[in-house]
Design a protein around this motif. Structure first.
Motif: not given
Length: 492
Positions: A371-378, A402-405, A417-420, A451-453
């Motif tokens: 999950t963190v890898l895909r968001r870092a890539q985009i 879709v809305p992305v970081p 950020t994802i958790i809280n 949210g991480l899964y």
């Protein structure tokens, strides 16, 4: 001159000497008819080895046919799995919104507002705008005190800004996904196919196929390279360490299993770092609309700010995503055999349950990192100026479906950020109390650990299918071995 070995011995007339051995060719040659030779040859005239070694080498046509069959099979497997990979990647990269849970209610309210506006407009226009043809012959004059709205072109009232429903339809036409259930894979696939066509579910299929082929080839190459550098036999490190999602037992036959595990982990890390640009380009092709150029793998690689090399912010997360699951899956058979005393042949059921638990732990570690890898890539394309502040040229952010970081500050900040911070979460106790009317609906900031899964069902059901097949096969092989041992024991 005849060889003495093949001359009949009068004392042993029925003895026939063995024909396997060193034969002196020069003694059997006739004078003037043979070419000079420099030694003897070892012959096997009476040995039949046709069952073990084929007489003729495989032809070029058979080799080409085998390569084509393997390529078609691998590409077909990628085609079947690609829709689920696309849906999983979209859910992982999508930023949760505050109104995700209220989307069905908001959409129904927008529809009601749109219908009320249309009905009010029809009522106003039908009241006093139409002339009365059955009264007098005086020419019709429009009343000045009419309450109808100003007419625009072709008699329709002008609209200052689009309604929410019209805005949602316009976004859908541009490829933007408005998900009703942000946790459902099937909802993602149905929305994607309805907005962009059925072929949109197979986005980046060729890029995925190229990535899968190259990752396996580079892993084999790096294993051989590291084995040669460290002085380890290649037969030890080229063992298949994993079969699907279940750890393979072939590593137990290695003389040095610890070295094999370390070399396999290092080879996986090196391969992932080399192919990280292709993986990032594949993520961009999936998360951007079809109108966003370029749409080819090479064209997308040219848009990288580092020119075909891995960006610096992707190095830590790519390293962890490739090393931790490989280390866990490769070392599982060694730990089970050495420390728990489990043997795949003697304890097939216990071995299958233990490997299933290990593979589940592997998924539990892999999905948050993915999950963190895909968001870092985009984020490489959505926040290029924030990740590369020293760059002289300003890059334009891409449009996503879709809305992305819009920023990336590291692994731990993204997890926090994802958790809280993203979206909201609601406990099952609060949901039950709200449904019974005992308490108002309470929303908590952040998605929580779940949210991480997002998209975990893809990996879990694949694991269940592979494990179920291996479990049934292991039980059958164990029962057959026990029955054979009983039959042989009864005979002796």
């Amino acid at each position: 001159m005849q060889d003495a070995r093949y001359t009949p011995n009068p004392l042993r007339p029925y003895y026939k000497p063995a024909s396997i051995g060193v034969a002196d060719i020069s003694s059997n040659a006739t004078t003037g008819a043979s070419k000079p030779t420099s030694g003897a040859t070892f012959s096997f005239p009476d040995l039949d080895y046709s069952d073990y070694i084929s007489d003729a080498a495989p032809s070029l046509n058979l080799s080409i046919k085998s390569i084509i069959d393997q390529t078609v099979w691998k590409y077909t497997s990628v085609v079947f799995a690609q829709p689920f990979e696309v849906a999983k990647l979209i859910l992982q990269a999508r930023v949760a919104q505050e109104s995700d849970g209220d989307r069905p209610k908001r959409q129904s309210r927008n529809v009601e507002q749109e219908e009320e506006a249309v009905s009010a407009y029809d009522y106003d226009n039908s009241s006093d705008d139409e002339p009365n043809y059955f009264s007098s012959s005086a020419p019709y004059e429009r009343p000045l005190s009419s309450g109808s709205p100003d007419r625009g072109r072709r008699g329709r009232p002008p609209r200052s800004e689009p309604s929410p429903l019209h805005r949602d339809r316009q976004q859908a036409s541009d490829g933007y996904l408005s998900l009703k259930n942000p946790h459902s894979l099937m909802d993602v696939l149905s929305t994607l196919s309805s907005n962009s066509g059925a072929l949109a579910m197979w986005r980046a299929t060729n890029s995925t196929f190229v990535y899968n082929i190259l990752i396996r080839t580079l892993e084999t190459f790096f294993r051989s390279f590291l084995a040669a550098v460290l002085g380890i036999s290649e037969s030890e490190v080229l063992l298949p360490l994993s079969s699907g999602s279940i750890p393979d037992t072939s590593i137990l036959s290695s003389p040095s299993p610890i070295s094999t595990v370390l070399i396999a982990t290092a080879a996986a890390a090196m391969s992932a770092l080399v192919l990280a640009p292709i993986d990032a380009a594949r993520t961009r092709l999936i998360l951007t609309p079809s109108s966003q150029e370029p749409r080819t793998l090479l064209g997308t690689l040219r848009t990288l700010p580092t020119s075909y090399l891995i960006p610096s912010h992707l190095i830590p997360i790519t390293f962890l995503t490739s090393t931790l699951p490989t280390l866990l899956s490769a070392s599982t058979p060694v730990v089970l055999k050495t420390y728990l005393g489990l043997d795949p042949a003697m304890n097939p059921a216990s071995w299958s349950v233990a490997t299933f638990a290990s593979s589940t732990l592997d998924l539990a570690i892999k999905f948050p990192l993915e999950t963190v890898l895909r968001r870092a890539q985009i984020a490489t394309w959505t926040a290029p100026n924030q990740l590369l502040p020293t760059s002289s040229s300003k890059r334009k952010a891409v449009t996503t479906i879709v809305p992305v970081p819009q920023s990336y500050r590291g692994i731990l900040p993204m997890i926090w950020t994802i958790i809280n911070d993203e979206g909201y979460s609601e406990s099952e106790k609060d949901k039950a109390a709200a449904l019974l009317g005992k308490a108002p609906r309470r929303k908590r900031k952040g998605q929580g650990v779940q949210g991480l899964y997002k998209g975990w069902r893809v990996g879990f059901w694949g694991l269940v299918g592979v494990w179920g097949t291996s479990f049934i096969g292991g039980i059958q092989s164990g029962s057959e071995a026990a029955s054979n041992a009983g039959v042989h024991g009864g005979k002796f």
